[in-house]
Motif scaffolding. Structure first.
Motif, PDB file in Angstrom:
ATOM      1  N   GLN A 105       0.837  -1.197   0.000  1.00  0.00           N
ATOM      2  CA  GLN A 105       0.000   0.000   0.000  1.00  0.00           C
ATOM      3  C   GLN A 105       0.876   1.253   0.000  1.00  0.00           C
ATOM      4  O   GLN A 105       2.021   1.225   0.464  1.00  0.00           O
ATOM      5  CB  GLN A 105      -0.887   0.035   1.253  1.00  0.00           C
ATOM      6  CG  GLN A 105      -1.750  -1.181   1.476  1.00  0.00           C
ATOM      7  CD  GLN A 105      -3.015  -1.182   0.652  1.00  0.00           C
ATOM      8  OE1 GLN A 105      -3.451  -0.146   0.133  1.00  0.00           O
ATOM      9  NE2 GLN A 105      -3.646  -2.353   0.528  1.00  0.00           N
ATOM     10  N   GLY A 201     -14.512   3.347  -0.773  1.00  0.00           N
ATOM     11  CA  GLY A 201     -13.776   2.098  -0.808  1.00  0.00           C
ATOM     12  C   GLY A 201     -12.403   2.155  -0.170  1.00  0.00           C
ATOM     13  O   GLY A 201     -11.667   1.162  -0.205  1.00  0.00           O
ATOM     14  N   VAL A 202     -12.047   3.279   0.421  1.00  0.00           N
ATOM     15  CA  VAL A 202     -10.727   3.457   1.032  1.00  0.00           C
ATOM     16  C   VAL A 202     -10.899   3.586   2.543  1.00  0.00           C
ATOM     17  O   VAL A 202     -11.828   4.236   3.021  1.00  0.00           O
ATOM     18  CB  VAL A 202     -10.022   4.715   0.479  1.00  0.00           C
ATOM     19  CG1 VAL A 202      -8.700   4.959   1.204  1.00  0.00           C
ATOM     20  CG2 VAL A 202      -9.799   4.576  -1.019  1.00  0.00           C
ATOM     21  N   ILE A 225      -6.583   0.133   0.472  1.00  0.00           N
ATOM     22  CA  ILE A 225      -7.544  -0.375  -0.492  1.00  0.00           C
ATOM     23  C   ILE A 225      -7.387  -1.890  -0.572  1.00  0.00           C
ATOM     24  O   ILE A 225      -6.287  -2.428  -0.411  1.00  0.00           O
ATOM     25  CB  ILE A 225      -7.363   0.252  -1.891  1.00  0.00           C
ATOM     26  CG1 ILE A 225      -5.943   0.000  -2.424  1.00  0.00           C
ATOM     27  CG2 ILE A 225      -7.672   1.734  -1.866  1.00  0.00           C
ATOM     28  CD1 ILE A 225      -5.732   0.481  -3.853  1.00  0.00           C
TER      29      ILE A 225
END
Length: 262
Positions: A105, A201-202, A225
């Motif tokens: 990430q 979505g994060v 994510i």
């Protein structure tokens, strides 16, 4: 009254005018014309011609579209010359690179600067997918994981001072009792995990970099994510563990650095 007289006695109108321009341009995208600058600052356009010319010649302001003035990155570059920031970034960079590799990430290092949370370092995700935030970006204290962490690991009095300074540059109202209760919970568990209020979505995962006094001097954050095509990538629980380990190492280095610089 005496304080006001002292303020007037030491006024520097030309300097004030230049700073007014820089602060105005820092808060807009796309630049402003000379007439727009004058209107926003409630002055005559002729008052700003020479000042804008000097700021362009010194490299603080540019005119990319002919008649529109925009801020350059020179001020940000000067800020990076500040020794504590340079030292913190130098310590953080290899740890952030390692964290990106192990977590798969992206991550960012954020500090408080005059009421704003500012990204001072950014590490891209090692593969195709990741959420990046530009170095130099100003983000909110109220609706980001980094902002929450910077507030959580400070005393109640310091929190109020930070929030008061932040409110001078934002239209957002003072926060509710529930917000301060959340800060206490973050401090108790040692990190923030929250759904991003900017990107669907994060999840914002944020942990504090602590100085020798136990107060947050920075926040290290991962905009997490779910990587569907990377089955071996750590899940969110493991990613939090990796993030906590990285900030523990950085806190040890930063705490030592702070002590040495005093």
């Amino acid at each position: 009254m005496a304080e006001d007289e002292d303020d007037d006695r030491y006024r520097a109108p030309a300097l004030d005018k230049g700073l007014d321009i820089l602060e105005l341009l820092a808060g807009v995208d796309g630049g402003l014309t000379q007439a727009e600058i004058a209107k926003k600052l409630d002055r005559s356009p002729n008052e700003f011609y020479r000042m804008l010319d000097r700021l362009v010649r010194r490299g603080y302001v540019t005119r990319p579209d002919g008649d529109r003035y925009s801020l350059t990155l020179k001020l940000f570059g000067l800020a990076q010359l500040h020794a504590p920031v340079r030292r913190l970034v130098s310590y953080a960079t290899p740890l952030m690179r390692e964290l990106a590799e192990t977590s798969q990430q992206a991550n960012q290092l954020v500090v408080l600067d005059r009421g704003s949370a500012v990204v001072i370092a950014q590490q891209e995700a090692p593969d195709y997918w990741g959420i990046s935030i530009r170095v130099g970006s100003h983000i909110s204290l109220f609706d980001t994981g980094s902002g929450h962490v910077l507030l959580a690991f400070r005393s109640p009095e310091e929190r109020q001072m930070m929030i008061s300074e932040h409110l001078r540059s934002t239209d957002k109202p003072p926060q509710s009792p529930e917000f301060f209760a959340r800060l206490d919970q973050i401090r108790e568990r040692g990190y923030e995990m929250m759904a991003s209020m900017q990107t669907a979505g994060v999840f914002n995962l944020s942990t504090p970099v602590l100085g020798s006094d136990g107060k947050a001097i920075a926040a290290l954050s991962i905009p997490y994510i779910t990587l569907v095509n990377a089955p071996k990538a750590p899940d969110i629980t493991k990613t939090i563990e990796l993030l906590l380990a990285a900030t523990e190492k950085l806190s040890q280095l930063a705490g030592s650095a702070v002590s040495q610089s005093k």
